[in-house]
Design a protein around this motif. Structure first.
Motif, mmCIF file in Angstrom:
data_model
loop_
_atom_site.group_PDB
_atom_site.id
_atom_site.type_symbol
_atom_site.label_atom_id
_atom_site.label_comp_id
_atom_site.label_asym_id
_atom_site.label_seq_id
_atom_site.Cartn_x
_atom_site.Cartn_y
_atom_site.Cartn_z
ATOM 1 N N UNK A 1 0.827 -1.207 0.000
ATOM 2 C CA UNK A 1 0.000 0.000 0.000
ATOM 3 C C UNK A 1 0.862 1.259 0.000
ATOM 4 N N UNK A 2 1.977 1.214 0.702
ATOM 5 C CA UNK A 2 2.883 2.368 0.735
ATOM 6 C C UNK A 2 3.496 2.610 -0.639
ATOM 7 N N UNK A 3 3.788 1.532 -1.375
ATOM 8 C CA UNK A 3 4.286 1.702 -2.744
ATOM 9 C C UNK A 3 3.259 2.406 -3.620
ATOM 10 N N UNK A 4 2.002 2.032 -3.451
ATOM 11 C CA UNK A 4 0.937 2.613 -4.266
ATOM 12 C C UNK A 4 0.575 4.024 -3.819
ATOM 13 N N UNK A 5 0.719 4.289 -2.538
ATOM 14 C CA UNK A 5 0.264 5.553 -1.951
ATOM 15 C C UNK A 5 1.279 6.021 -0.909
ATOM 16 N N UNK A 6 2.437 6.535 -1.345
ATOM 17 C CA UNK A 6 3.492 6.933 -0.398
ATOM 18 C C UNK A 6 3.038 7.971 0.626
ATOM 19 N N UNK A 7 2.095 8.828 0.233
ATOM 20 C CA UNK A 7 1.630 9.858 1.164
ATOM 21 C C UNK A 7 0.941 9.252 2.390
ATOM 22 N N UNK A 8 0.454 8.041 2.244
ATOM 23 C CA UNK A 8 -0.248 7.397 3.352
ATOM 24 C C UNK A 8 0.644 6.530 4.222
ATOM 25 N N UNK A 9 1.954 6.659 4.067
ATOM 26 C CA UNK A 9 2.898 5.782 4.768
ATOM 27 C C UNK A 9 2.630 5.710 6.268
ATOM 28 N N UNK A 10 2.491 6.858 6.918
ATOM 29 C CA UNK A 10 2.302 6.872 8.370
ATOM 30 C C UNK A 10 0.982 6.218 8.769
ATOM 31 N N UNK A 11 -0.051 6.461 7.970
ATOM 32 C CA UNK A 11 -1.365 5.873 8.262
ATOM 33 C C UNK A 11 -1.285 4.356 8.194
ATOM 34 N N UNK A 12 -0.704 3.843 7.116
ATOM 35 C CA UNK A 12 -0.618 2.390 6.948
ATOM 36 C C UNK A 12 0.237 1.755 8.047
ATOM 37 N N UNK A 13 1.347 2.388 8.369
ATOM 38 C CA UNK A 13 2.241 1.839 9.394
ATOM 39 C C UNK A 13 1.562 1.808 10.763
ATOM 40 N N UNK A 14 0.904 2.899 11.120
ATOM 41 C CA UNK A 14 0.260 2.983 12.438
ATOM 42 C C UNK A 14 -0.915 2.019 12.550
ATOM 43 N N UNK A 15 -1.730 1.952 11.499
ATOM 44 C CA UNK A 15 -2.909 1.088 11.556
ATOM 45 C C UNK A 15 -2.517 -0.393 11.527
ATOM 46 N N UNK A 16 -1.453 -0.723 10.798
ATOM 47 C CA UNK A 16 -0.985 -2.108 10.781
ATOM 48 C C UNK A 16 -0.440 -2.507 12.145
ATOM 49 N N UNK A 17 0.317 -1.619 12.755
ATOM 50 C CA UNK A 17 0.854 -1.891 14.088
ATOM 51 C C UNK A 17 -0.275 -2.098 15.095
ATOM 52 N N UNK A 18 -1.296 -1.252 15.022
ATOM 53 C CA UNK A 18 -2.430 -1.361 15.952
ATOM 54 C C UNK A 18 -3.197 -2.666 15.730
ATOM 55 N N UNK A 19 -3.419 -3.016 14.457
ATOM 56 C CA UNK A 19 -4.146 -4.250 14.150
ATOM 57 C C UNK A 19 -3.377 -5.476 14.630
ATOM 58 N N UNK A 20 -2.091 -5.535 14.318
ATOM 59 C CA UNK A 20 -1.299 -6.701 14.711
ATOM 60 C C UNK A 20 -1.179 -6.815 16.230
#
Length: 313
Positions: A163-182
């Motif tokens: 997702x970060x490759x497709x949408x670099x601007x969303x890097x922080x969102x994806x990282x934070x939400x993945x960490x929270x989910x896991x």
């Protein structure tokens, strides 16, 4: 005049810049083959995920999809193709991709993600079918990797990178939400393993061999399979043998998936006098399984109910 012209150019440049930023930040369009990955990408991506087209529901066998004009059109517009791979969609996905003709989701592109490639897979063992025409047949794997939350945790981390490759601007969102989910998934699965301890080592019967990962995670043994081949009804001799084997193998209950016609399993349950239990199999398979977390919770609870002698259909 010159000042006005310069101001006008600046205004146009600002509008073009805003349009470009808006285009880059547009929510991603996702085509998901099965419900578990649709749920996962929405959990990880939040508002950065836009339209999600789901090819199959929890009440459909993912092996039996027929490409439709609507699915072809949706895949043609998708930014991300999100499937299991490892053989699950092989009967219909190549045709769908060919007709959609979307280079963004071609194999090898950032828009092409096969979740099963990042899971710890379990091989299918078919004695007597290892050789065809004198040559060793390639070992197949069970494709329904979502049954083990440890696999989903691995897949979530890899999907976030895609997702970060497709949408670099969303890097922080994806990282934070993945960490929270896991983090949540780790805590929940620890609780569920403790709760499910009575299930470890028991024998059960299943309608079809579709929940290998779930049972392997919980330590449940499959002692009988009603339908060894999907969509092939068992004959009376097979049903009679399974019914006779229930007390011998101490099978505690029989399960079927939400997408299956439970008639064969119900026949065995009634004649062997054991509970019949429906499991969600994936997100949306039961009213309680609304996401991946509740999918695991509901699966464990239904299996425990079966162990306690309660029917869940």
């Amino acid at each position: 005049m010159k000042r006005a012209f310069t101001a006008a150019l600046a205004g146009v440049a600002l509008l073009l810049s805003a349009a470009a930023t808006s285009a880059m930040a547009a929510p991603l369009k996702v085509f998901a083959c099965v419900p578990e990955w649709a749920s996962l990408v929405k959990t990880i991506g939040g508002d950065r995920i836009g339209t999600i087209t789901l090819a199959t529901s929890a009440h459909e066998n993912p092996d039996n999809l027929k490409p439709t004009p609507g699915l072809i059109a949706a895949l043609a517009e998708a930014d991300l193709l999100l499937c299991t791979g490892i053989g699950l969609e092989e009967e219909w996905l190549p045709t769908l991709m060919e007709r959609a003709n979307n280079p963004k989701v071609a194999k090898g592109k950032p828009g092409h993600f096969m979740a099963g490639e990042y899971a710890k897979v379990i091989e299918e063992h078919n004695p007597g079918e290892k050789e065809v025409g004198g040559e060793a047949e390639e070992e197949e794997v069970h494709p329904h990797v979502q049954g083990d939350p440890n696999n989903v945790r691995l897949i979530a981390g890899q999907l976030a990178k895609w997702l970060i490759q497709l949408d670099p601007e969303g890097k922080d969102v994806y990282a934070e939400r993945t960490k929270a989910f896991n983090s949540q998934l780790t805590a929940v699965t620890k609780e569920l393993l403790a709760k499910a301890a009575p299930l470890k080592g028991i024998n059960i019967a299943v309608q079809h061999d579709h929940s290998t990962y779930l049972f392997n995670w919980l330590g449940i043994r499959t002692a009988a399979i009603v339908e060894p081949e999907p969509n092939v009804a068992p004959g009376p001799d097979r049903l009679a043998k399974i019914i006779a084997d229930v007390p011998k193998q101490k099978m505690r209950f029989i399960i079927y998936a939400a997408y299956e016609d439970p008639a064969p399993s119900r026949y065995v349950a009634q004649n062997a006098k054991i509970p019949l239990v429906k499991i969600p199999f994936t997100v949306g398979g039961t009213p309680e399984a609304t996401d991946l977390i509740t999918f695991y919770k509901d699966s464990v609870q239904r299996l425990l109910d079966g162990l306690a002698g309660r029917e869940r259909t």
